[in-house]
Design a protein around this motif. Structure first.
Motif, PDB file in Angstrom:
ATOM      1  N   VAL A 149       0.852  -1.189   0.000  1.00  0.00           N
ATOM      2  CA  VAL A 149       0.000   0.000   0.000  1.00  0.00           C
ATOM      3  C   VAL A 149       0.887   1.237   0.000  1.00  0.00           C
ATOM      4  CG1 VAL A 149      -1.734   1.317   1.278  1.00  0.00           C
ATOM      5  CG2 VAL A 149      -1.847  -1.195   1.227  1.00  0.00           C
ATOM      6  N   ILE A 150       0.637   2.139  -0.962  1.00  0.00           N
ATOM      7  CA  ILE A 150       1.413   3.364  -1.045  1.00  0.00           C
ATOM      8  C   ILE A 150       0.485   4.558  -0.963  1.00  0.00           C
ATOM      9  CG2 ILE A 150       1.405   3.251  -3.576  1.00  0.00           C
ATOM     10  CD1 ILE A 150       4.080   4.793  -3.470  1.00  0.00           C
ATOM     11  N   CYS A 151       0.913   5.572  -0.237  1.00  0.00           N
ATOM     12  CA  CYS A 151       0.154   6.809  -0.093  1.00  0.00           C
ATOM     13  C   CYS A 151       0.959   7.949  -0.714  1.00  0.00           C
ATOM     14  CB  CYS A 151      -0.127   7.083   1.385  1.00  0.00           C
ATOM     15  SG  CYS A 151      -1.208   8.495   1.667  1.00  0.00           S
ATOM     16  N   VAL A 152       0.271   8.831  -1.438  1.00  0.00           N
ATOM     17  CA  VAL A 152       0.911   9.963  -2.123  1.00  0.00           C
ATOM     18  C   VAL A 152       0.170  11.235  -1.761  1.00  0.00           C
ATOM     19  CG1 VAL A 152       1.701  10.872  -4.332  1.00  0.00           C
ATOM     20  CG2 VAL A 152       1.323   8.409  -4.076  1.00  0.00           C
ATOM     21  N   THR A 153       0.912  12.281  -1.364  1.00  0.00           N
ATOM     22  CA  THR A 153       0.299  13.588  -1.144  1.00  0.00           C
ATOM     23  C   THR A 153       0.572  14.488  -2.341  1.00  0.00           C
ATOM     24  OG1 THR A 153       2.272  14.249   0.121  1.00  0.00           O
ATOM     25  CG2 THR A 153       0.363  13.477   1.369  1.00  0.00           C
ATOM     26  N   SER A 154      -0.247  15.541  -2.453  1.00  0.00           N
ATOM     27  CA  SER A 154      -0.254  16.370  -3.668  1.00  0.00           C
ATOM     28  C   SER A 154      -0.351  15.445  -4.879  1.00  0.00           C
ATOM     29  CB  SER A 154       1.004  17.243  -3.761  1.00  0.00           C
ATOM     30  OG  SER A 154       0.889  18.214  -4.777  1.00  0.00           O
ATOM     31  N   ALA A 155      -1.293  14.524  -4.781  1.00  0.00           N
ATOM     32  CA  ALA A 155      -1.359  13.403  -5.720  1.00  0.00           C
ATOM     33  C   ALA A 155      -1.814  13.807  -7.116  1.00  0.00           C
ATOM     34  CB  ALA A 155      -2.292  12.322  -5.168  1.00  0.00           C
ATOM     35  N   THR A 173      -1.529  -0.992  -4.154  1.00  0.00           N
ATOM     36  CA  THR A 173      -2.754  -0.257  -3.870  1.00  0.00           C
ATOM     37  C   THR A 173      -2.369   1.194  -3.613  1.00  0.00           C
ATOM     38  OG1 THR A 173      -3.868  -2.181  -2.909  1.00  0.00           O
ATOM     39  CG2 THR A 173      -4.693  -0.004  -2.276  1.00  0.00           C
ATOM     40  N   VAL A 174      -3.013   2.130  -4.329  1.00  0.00           N
ATOM     41  CA  VAL A 174      -2.584   3.527  -4.306  1.00  0.00           C
ATOM     42  C   VAL A 174      -3.649   4.405  -3.662  1.00  0.00           C
ATOM     43  CG1 VAL A 174      -1.831   5.494  -5.697  1.00  0.00           C
ATOM     44  CG2 VAL A 174      -1.226   3.164  -6.396  1.00  0.00           C
ATOM     45  N   VAL A 184      -9.955  14.966  -6.746  1.00  0.00           N
ATOM     46  CA  VAL A 184     -10.280  13.612  -6.291  1.00  0.00           C
ATOM     47  C   VAL A 184     -10.880  12.808  -7.436  1.00  0.00           C
ATOM     48  CG1 VAL A 184     -11.850  12.275  -4.833  1.00  0.00           C
ATOM     49  CG2 VAL A 184     -10.524  14.153  -3.842  1.00  0.00           C
ATOM     50  N   GLN A 185     -11.823  13.411  -8.150  1.00  0.00           N
ATOM     51  CA  GLN A 185     -12.444  12.726  -9.277  1.00  0.00           C
ATOM     52  C   GLN A 185     -11.432  12.450 -10.383  1.00  0.00           C
ATOM     53  OE1 GLN A 185     -15.550  11.434  -9.138  1.00  0.00           O
ATOM     54  NE2 GLN A 185     -15.361  12.176  -7.028  1.00  0.00           N
ATOM     55  N   PHE A 186     -10.528  13.386 -10.621  1.00  0.00           N
ATOM     56  CA  PHE A 186      -9.465  13.193 -11.623  1.00  0.00           C
ATOM     57  C   PHE A 186      -8.608  11.978 -11.266  1.00  0.00           C
ATOM     58  CE2 PHE A 186      -4.872  14.161 -12.240  1.00  0.00           C
ATOM     59  CZ  PHE A 186      -4.791  13.917 -13.607  1.00  0.00           C
ATOM     60  N   LEU A 187      -8.218  11.874 -10.012  1.00  0.00           N
ATOM     61  CA  LEU A 187      -7.364  10.767  -9.587  1.00  0.00           C
ATOM     62  C   LEU A 187      -8.071   9.426  -9.730  1.00  0.00           C
ATOM     63  CD1 LEU A 187      -5.727  12.307  -6.380  1.00  0.00           C
ATOM     64  CD2 LEU A 187      -4.664  11.976  -8.613  1.00  0.00           C
ATOM     65  N   LYS A 188      -9.335   9.381  -9.367  1.00  0.00           N
ATOM     66  CA  LYS A 188     -10.051   8.107  -9.403  1.00  0.00           C
ATOM     67  C   LYS A 188     -10.532   7.737 -10.803  1.00  0.00           C
ATOM     68  CE  LYS A 188     -13.036   8.890  -6.013  1.00  0.00           C
ATOM     69  NZ  LYS A 188     -14.032   8.626  -4.931  1.00  0.00           N
ATOM     70  N   GLN A 189     -11.070   8.711 -11.524  1.00  0.00           N
ATOM     71  CA  GLN A 189     -11.699   8.399 -12.804  1.00  0.00           C
ATOM     72  C   GLN A 189     -10.712   8.388 -13.974  1.00  0.00           C
ATOM     73  OE1 GLN A 189     -15.010  11.108 -13.296  1.00  0.00           O
ATOM     74  NE2 GLN A 189     -16.031  10.407 -11.431  1.00  0.00           N
ATOM     75  N   GLU A 190      -9.746   9.319 -13.977  1.00  0.00           N
ATOM     76  CA  GLU A 190      -8.805   9.393 -15.102  1.00  0.00           C
ATOM     77  C   GLU A 190      -7.524   8.595 -14.868  1.00  0.00           C
ATOM     78  OE1 GLU A 190      -8.086  13.008 -17.218  1.00  0.00           O
ATOM     79  OE2 GLU A 190      -9.865  13.980 -16.353  1.00  0.00           O
ATOM     80  N   LEU A 191      -7.019   8.607 -13.639  1.00  0.00           N
ATOM     81  CA  LEU A 191      -5.753   7.931 -13.373  1.00  0.00           C
ATOM     82  C   LEU A 191      -5.919   6.575 -12.703  1.00  0.00           C
ATOM     83  CD1 LEU A 191      -3.416  10.862 -12.254  1.00  0.00           C
ATOM     84  CD2 LEU A 191      -4.019  10.070 -14.558  1.00  0.00           C
ATOM     85  N   PHE A 193      -6.566   5.774  -9.482  1.00  0.00           N
ATOM     86  CA  PHE A 193      -6.161   5.563  -8.088  1.00  0.00           C
ATOM     87  C   PHE A 193      -7.235   4.725  -7.388  1.00  0.00           C
ATOM     88  CE2 PHE A 193      -2.992   8.416  -9.108  1.00  0.00           C
ATOM     89  CZ  PHE A 193      -2.294   8.962  -8.036  1.00  0.00           C
ATOM     90  N   HIS A 194      -6.798   3.843  -6.533  1.00  0.00           N
ATOM     91  CA  HIS A 194      -7.759   3.005  -5.808  1.00  0.00           C
ATOM     92  C   HIS A 194      -8.575   3.830  -4.815  1.00  0.00           C
ATOM     93  CE1 HIS A 194      -4.582   0.165  -7.166  1.00  0.00           C
ATOM     94  NE2 HIS A 194      -5.625  -0.589  -7.433  1.00  0.00           N
ATOM     95  N   TYR A 195      -7.912   4.797  -4.185  1.00  0.00           N
ATOM     96  CA  TYR A 195      -8.568   5.689  -3.234  1.00  0.00           C
ATOM     97  C   TYR A 195      -8.028   7.103  -3.444  1.00  0.00           C
ATOM     98  CZ  TYR A 195      -9.596   1.293  -0.779  1.00  0.00           C
ATOM     99  OH  TYR A 195     -10.006   0.020  -0.467  1.00  0.00           O
ATOM    100  N   ALA A 196      -8.891   8.077  -3.277  1.00  0.00           N
ATOM    101  CA  ALA A 196      -8.459   9.475  -3.352  1.00  0.00           C
ATOM    102  C   ALA A 196      -9.331  10.290  -2.406  1.00  0.00           C
ATOM    103  CB  ALA A 196      -8.553  10.005  -4.774  1.00  0.00           C
TER     104      ALA A 196
END
Length: 330
Positions: A149-155, A173-174, A184-191, A193-196
């Protein structure tokens, strides 16, 4: 007589966000290249978070530093022919007279970027410093393993958005934290990400208990501050933390981050992309270019038009108004 334009910073930044009035455009005579020199007309100029942190070390007035990519329009250097593109750390100026010597700040020698049919602007983004930073910071320092599991800020930023995508390629898992619901929507829908999560509105501790109930193995931090401390308190034994930046504390030289309350052994390493040699950086760029060409990863950009817009674009980027890499088309 031909002239070049460049930005100088005439006032020290008082707060986190600079003001438009802190910058001034000045004009200078545009010289002819001498033997060994070549003249480049800027095509794209970068704005990046390090411009705010490094500003604290400068004494105004000074020329605004930064990365750019442009076209050679005159040359007396056989290695840099007319109509070739050149990447350099030569600041906010619409023309620059270069040699093959490295710049003073990062010791980067001007080079001809290999981007194939991809957009030229990527030479200062995913195929430039941000891409190298994301790739090597994640893979060399965090060393993620499949199913971790990896967490990223300023994701949703230039670096964080690439870090999350590369981690996904490695089977992780990102989890991404960003500053708006749109991102948040960009991270989940376009990229993908499993969680944003929106750290400004969501309860960070509750978000982590939901998305990482068994803890975090890798943390790629671009923000610092209390958000980083909370995330570090959820690290697993032998977790790895790569500190790329701490934008939440820039302009606060006296800031002292709260020490995370962790009972496990965690390796924490701050880094700069300059710690890797040119061969390592080229290897990173080769992989990134292949992934981009195949559509395996995406490079989001916020492009602004006009040399005069550079200060406002920097302010907008620092204010969180840009998605992905912020660049200015000259």
């Amino acid at each position: 007589m031909r002239k070049l334009r460049k930005f100088i910073v005439k006032n020290a930044f008082k707060d986190f966000l600079p003001e438009r009035s802190d910058f001034e455009i000045i004009e200078e005579k545009l010289p002819k290249p001498r033997p060994g020199e070549f003249l480049v007309k800027a095509e794209y100029i970068s704005v990046d978070p390090y411009m705010r942190s490094f500003a604290s070390e400068q004494e105004p007035p000074y020329e605004q530093f930064g990365f750019q990519v442009g076209k050679v329009i005159e040359s007396k250097n056989d290695e840099y022919q007319v109509n070739t593109y050149v990447f350099s750390h030569s600041g906010w100026r619409d023309h620059v007279l270069l040699t093959d010597h490295p710049d003073d700040m990062f010791k980067i020698k001007p080079y001809k970027p290999e981007i194939g049919y991809l957009p030229l602007s990527l030479a200062i983004g995913a195929l430039g410093m941000p891409g190298i930073t994301a790739y090597l910071g994640l893979l060399d320092i965090c060393q993620p393993k499949q199913h971790e599991v990896i967490c990223v800020t300023s994701a949703a930023g230039a670096v964080g958005s690439l870090v999350g995508q590369i981690a996904k390629l490695k089977g992780c898992t990102v989890i991404g934290f960003t500053g708006s619901n749109q991102k948040v929507q960009f991270l989940k829908q376009e990229l993908g990400f499993h969680y944003a999560f929106n750290y400004k509105m969501d309860n960070v501790k509750e978000c982590l208990s939901t998305s990482a109930p068994n803890g975090i193995d890798c943390f790629f931090d671009n923000v610092g501050g209390n958000l980083a401390s909370i995330i570090m308190e959820n690290m697993n034994e032998l977790g790895r933390v790569a500190i790329c930046g701490s934008i939440s504390t820039y302009g606060q030289e006296s800031y002292r981050q709260r020490r995370p309350k962790t009972r496990v052994s965690v390796r924490i390493e701050a880094f700069s992309f300059t710690q890797w040699n040119w061969s390592q950086q080229c290897a990173a760029l080769t992989d990134l270019r292949e992934w981009l060409q195949k559509g395996i990863i995406k490079a989001k950009e916020t492009v602004t038009n006009g040399f005069e817009e550079l200060p406002d674009t920097l302010i907008a980027m620092l204010n969180g108004d840009c998605v992905g890499k912020a660049v200015v088309k000259i």
